[in-house]
Design a protein around this motif. Structure first.
Motif, PDB file in Angstrom:
ATOM      1  N   GLY A 193       8.845   0.278  15.046  1.00 40.50           N
ATOM      2  CA  GLY A 193      10.426   1.627  14.849  1.00 40.50           C
ATOM      3  C   GLY A 193      11.467   1.726  14.417  1.00 40.50           C
ATOM      4  N   THR A 194      12.047   2.182  13.780  1.00 40.14           N
ATOM      5  CA  THR A 194      13.382   1.515  13.407  1.00 40.14           C
ATOM      6  C   THR A 194      14.737   3.064  14.280  1.00 40.14           C
ATOM      7  OG1 THR A 194      13.147   3.211  11.339  1.00 40.14           O
ATOM      8  CG2 THR A 194      12.188   0.206  11.555  1.00 40.14           C
ATOM      9  N   LEU A 195      16.170   2.548  14.720  1.00 45.23           N
ATOM     10  CA  LEU A 195      17.227   2.976  14.961  1.00 45.23           C
ATOM     11  C   LEU A 195      17.951   2.828  13.575  1.00 45.23           C
ATOM     12  CD1 LEU A 195      18.289   4.473  17.101  1.00 45.23           C
ATOM     13  CD2 LEU A 195      19.333   2.730  18.276  1.00 45.23           C
ATOM     14  N   ALA A 196      18.464   4.071  13.375  1.00 45.50           N
ATOM     15  CA  ALA A 196      19.897   3.834  12.737  1.00 45.50           C
ATOM     16  C   ALA A 196      21.089   4.835  13.018  1.00 45.50           C
ATOM     17  CB  ALA A 196      19.423   4.215  11.203  1.00 45.50           C
ATOM     18  N   ALA A 197      22.262   4.956  13.622  1.00 50.68           N
ATOM     19  CA  ALA A 197      23.095   5.536  14.209  1.00 50.68           C
ATOM     20  C   ALA A 197      24.734   4.908  13.327  1.00 50.68           C
ATOM     21  CB  ALA A 197      22.949   5.933  15.748  1.00 50.68           C
ATOM     22  N   GLY A 198      25.496   6.148  13.135  1.00 46.25           N
ATOM     23  CA  GLY A 198      27.161   6.260  12.335  1.00 46.25           C
ATOM     24  C   GLY A 198      26.761   5.115  11.238  1.00 46.25           C
ATOM     25  N   ASP A 199      25.677   5.168   9.857  1.00 48.08           N
ATOM     26  CA  ASP A 199      25.126   5.157   9.032  1.00 48.08           C
ATOM     27  C   ASP A 199      25.107   3.459   8.770  1.00 48.08           C
ATOM     28  OD1 ASP A 199      25.689   6.949   7.173  1.00 48.08           O
ATOM     29  OD2 ASP A 199      28.178   6.963   7.122  1.00 48.08           O
ATOM     30  N   ARG A 200      24.267   2.594  10.026  1.00 48.62           N
ATOM     31  CA  ARG A 200      24.066   1.329  10.430  1.00 48.62           C
ATOM     32  C   ARG A 200      22.453   1.451  11.235  1.00 48.62           C
ATOM     33  NH1 ARG A 200      29.580   1.977  10.264  1.00 48.62           N
ATOM     34  NH2 ARG A 200      30.638   0.245   9.454  1.00 48.62           N
ATOM     35  N   ARG A 201      21.971   0.316  10.594  1.00 49.98           N
ATOM     36  CA  ARG A 201      20.690   0.183  11.873  1.00 49.98           C
ATOM     37  C   ARG A 201      21.016  -0.510  12.639  1.00 49.98           C
ATOM     38  NH1 ARG A 201      15.162  -0.581   9.525  1.00 49.98           N
ATOM     39  NH2 ARG A 201      15.850   0.762   8.621  1.00 49.98           N
ATOM     40  N   LEU A 202      20.940  -0.201  13.837  1.00 50.55           N
ATOM     41  CA  LEU A 202      20.679  -0.257  15.257  1.00 50.55           C
ATOM     42  C   LEU A 202      19.754  -1.423  15.760  1.00 50.55           C
ATOM     43  CD1 LEU A 202      22.680   1.956  16.946  1.00 50.55           C
ATOM     44  CD2 LEU A 202      23.857  -0.039  15.664  1.00 50.55           C
ATOM     45  N   LEU A 203      18.134  -0.720  15.835  1.00 50.10           N
ATOM     46  CA  LEU A 203      17.734  -2.096  16.517  1.00 50.10           C
ATOM     47  C   LEU A 203      16.271  -1.345  15.269  1.00 50.10           C
ATOM     48  CD1 LEU A 203      16.472  -1.092  20.402  1.00 50.10           C
ATOM     49  CD2 LEU A 203      14.869  -0.491  18.433  1.00 50.10           C
ATOM     50  N   GLU A 204      15.009  -3.113  15.376  1.00 50.16           N
ATOM     51  CA  GLU A 204      14.362  -3.115  14.510  1.00 50.16           C
ATOM     52  C   GLU A 204      12.857  -3.353  15.984  1.00 50.16           C
ATOM     53  OE1 GLU A 204      14.325  -4.727  10.849  1.00 50.16           O
ATOM     54  OE2 GLU A 204      15.326  -3.596  10.282  1.00 50.16           O
ATOM     55  N   GLU A 218       8.351  -7.962  18.166  1.00 48.79           N
ATOM     56  CA  GLU A 218       8.972  -8.788  17.829  1.00 48.79           C
ATOM     57  C   GLU A 218      10.088  -7.721  17.908  1.00 48.79           C
ATOM     58  OE1 GLU A 218       8.490  -9.788  13.314  1.00 48.79           O
ATOM     59  OE2 GLU A 218       6.678 -10.771  14.031  1.00 48.79           O
ATOM     60  N   LEU A 219      11.718  -7.999  18.114  1.00 47.08           N
ATOM     61  CA  LEU A 219      12.389  -6.538  17.976  1.00 47.08           C
ATOM     62  C   LEU A 219      14.388  -7.470  17.854  1.00 47.08           C
ATOM     63  CD1 LEU A 219      13.980  -4.582  20.033  1.00 47.08           C
ATOM     64  CD2 LEU A 219      13.949  -5.545  21.839  1.00 47.08           C
ATOM     65  N   GLU A 220      14.879  -7.231  17.029  1.00 49.83           N
ATOM     66  CA  GLU A 220      15.826  -7.248  17.065  1.00 49.83           C
ATOM     67  C   GLU A 220      16.427  -5.693  17.413  1.00 49.83           C
ATOM     68  OE1 GLU A 220      16.839  -9.575  12.641  1.00 49.83           O
ATOM     69  OE2 GLU A 220      14.780  -8.510  12.332  1.00 49.83           O
ATOM     70  N   LEU A 221      18.024  -6.387  17.381  1.00 43.72           N
ATOM     71  CA  LEU A 221      19.718  -5.524  18.129  1.00 43.72           C
ATOM     72  C   LEU A 221      20.847  -6.423  17.133  1.00 43.72           C
ATOM     73  CD1 LEU A 221      17.106  -5.300  20.051  1.00 43.72           C
ATOM     74  CD2 LEU A 221      19.455  -5.079  21.610  1.00 43.72           C
ATOM     75  N   PHE A 222      20.819  -4.833  16.804  1.00 49.32           N
ATOM     76  CA  PHE A 222      22.496  -5.327  15.436  1.00 49.32           C
ATOM     77  C   PHE A 222      23.664  -5.092  15.941  1.00 49.32           C
ATOM     78  CE2 PHE A 222      18.050  -4.532  13.265  1.00 49.32           C
ATOM     79  CZ  PHE A 222      17.964  -6.108  12.427  1.00 49.32           C
ATOM     80  N   ASP A 223      24.771  -5.506  15.337  1.00 47.21           N
ATOM     81  CA  ASP A 223      25.710  -5.408  15.622  1.00 47.21           C
ATOM     82  C   ASP A 223      26.148  -4.212  15.337  1.00 47.21           C
ATOM     83  OD1 ASP A 223      25.777  -8.415  17.065  1.00 47.21           O
ATOM     84  OD2 ASP A 223      27.271  -8.924  15.187  1.00 47.21           O
ATOM     85  N   SER A 224      27.439  -3.673  15.813  1.00 45.21           N
ATOM     86  CA  SER A 224      28.059  -1.974  15.309  1.00 45.21           C
ATOM     87  C   SER A 224      30.017  -2.618  16.014  1.00 45.21           C
ATOM     88  CB  SER A 224      27.213  -1.587  16.084  1.00 45.21           C
ATOM     89  OG  SER A 224      28.088  -0.170  15.829  1.00 45.21           O
ATOM     90  N   PRO A 225      30.079  -1.816  14.982  1.00 48.30           N
ATOM     91  CA  PRO A 225      31.874  -1.661  15.513  1.00 48.30           C
ATOM     92  C   PRO A 225      31.480  -0.482  16.393  1.00 48.30           C
ATOM     93  CG  PRO A 225      31.554  -0.075  12.967  1.00 48.30           C
ATOM     94  CD  PRO A 225      30.012  -1.450  13.687  1.00 48.30           C
ATOM     95  N   THR A 226      30.878   0.024  16.254  1.00 48.51           N
ATOM     96  CA  THR A 226      31.199   1.039  17.963  1.00 48.51           C
ATOM     97  C   THR A 226      30.548   1.022  19.399  1.00 48.51           C
ATOM     98  OG1 THR A 226      29.360   2.709  16.598  1.00 48.51           O
ATOM     99  CG2 THR A 226      32.405   2.840  16.888  1.00 48.51           C
TER     100      THR A 226
END
Length: 265
Positions: free
Chosen positions: A156-167, A224-232
């Motif tokens: 599964g993947t999640l993106a919001a605000g033009d940025r990938r947030l979670l895989e 496996e799980l990755e959470l990515f940085d976002s400015p908001t």
């Protein structure tokens, strides 16, 4: 023309019949497939997202990233024959915690891809935002699908605000019992600011509303799980320090209405 006091609807927009409301009144019924990664986050980071009165779990840092591929409807089921009003995808994080020494869960972040789900969630206190969510699906036939059994891989993947947030990805190993964190009562904050500067905002800690929970076809495995940085979005504060397990299962419930725990500042 109808008088203004004849306008009706569970939510906006109001209309003479109420049919235009974005969300109909509960009960709301849900069925779907879930991909879940259970993990440990930094206990201090988890504690920072818990409101007053909600305390740490007996397993500090216990959390889960959860994807849902959902179909929902009201009692009449009309939405099922108009799928654009019933189907949506969701991704959220659940934090294990306690309310008055009882196990509960807290959802600090949640994304959905349909407006009716977003507004329905805000009514309950889910912190929903709009996002782009994709999930591996399973079909009965062909090579373009994983069989829901040993060795099958789902992501599964999640993106919001033009940025990938979670895989997230899960490789199934064996059947399992239902993960407890999926079934824990959720404690939400319902917050609606007052539009009148001198008025009083709605700010409540609530729980409940979920009945007739059913869970089946549970498989567990490695994940496996990755959470990515976002400015908001501060989701990456809850990134994993240890992966516990991955799950895939079917889930159903009915939402009828919640229960006030306390009013909050």
């Amino acid at each position: 023309m109808s008088a203004p006091d004849a306008l009706t609807g569970y939510t906006l927009p109001l209309s003479p019949t109420g049919r235009s409301a974005l969300v109909p009144p509960p009960p709301w019924h849900f069925s779907g497939d879930v991909l879940m990664v259970e993990y440990l986050a930094d206990p201090a980071a988890v504690a920072a997202f818990l409101p007053a009165g909600v305390t740490a779990s007996t397993r500090p840092g216990h959390a889960a990233a959860i994807f849902g591929d959902w179909q929902s409807c009201t009692d009449g089921g009309a939405e099922l024959l108009d799928p654009v009003r019933s189907q949506y995808r969701e991704c959220y994080v659940a934090l294990a915690c306690q309310w008055q020494a009882q196990p509960v869960a807290r959802c600090p972040f949640c994304w959905v891809d349909k407006d009716f789900s977003l507004v329905r969630g805000l009514i309950q206190g889910y912190p929903k935002k709009m996002g782009s969510i994709a999930l591996t699906r399973s079909f009965e036939l062909g090579r373009a699908t994983p069989a829901a059994g040993e060795g099958a891989r789902f992501a599964g993947t999640l993106a919001a605000g033009d940025r990938r947030l979670l895989e997230a990805s899960v490789t199934l190993v064996e059947p399992a019992a239902a993960p407890e964190l999926m079934l824990a009562p959720l404690v939400h904050t319902r917050r609606f600011p007052s539009w009148d500067p001198g008025g009083t905002a709605v700010s409540e800690l609530v729980t409940g509303g979920s009945t007739d929970q059913r869970i089946g076809s549970v498989w567990t495995g490695t994940a496996e799980l990755e959470l990515f940085d976002s400015p908001t979005d501060e989701l990456s504060m809850l990134r994993p320090v240890e992966i516990i397990a991955g799950y895939r299962f079917s889930f159903a419930e009915t939402i009828t209405g919640g229960r006030l725990l306390t009013e909050t500042p």
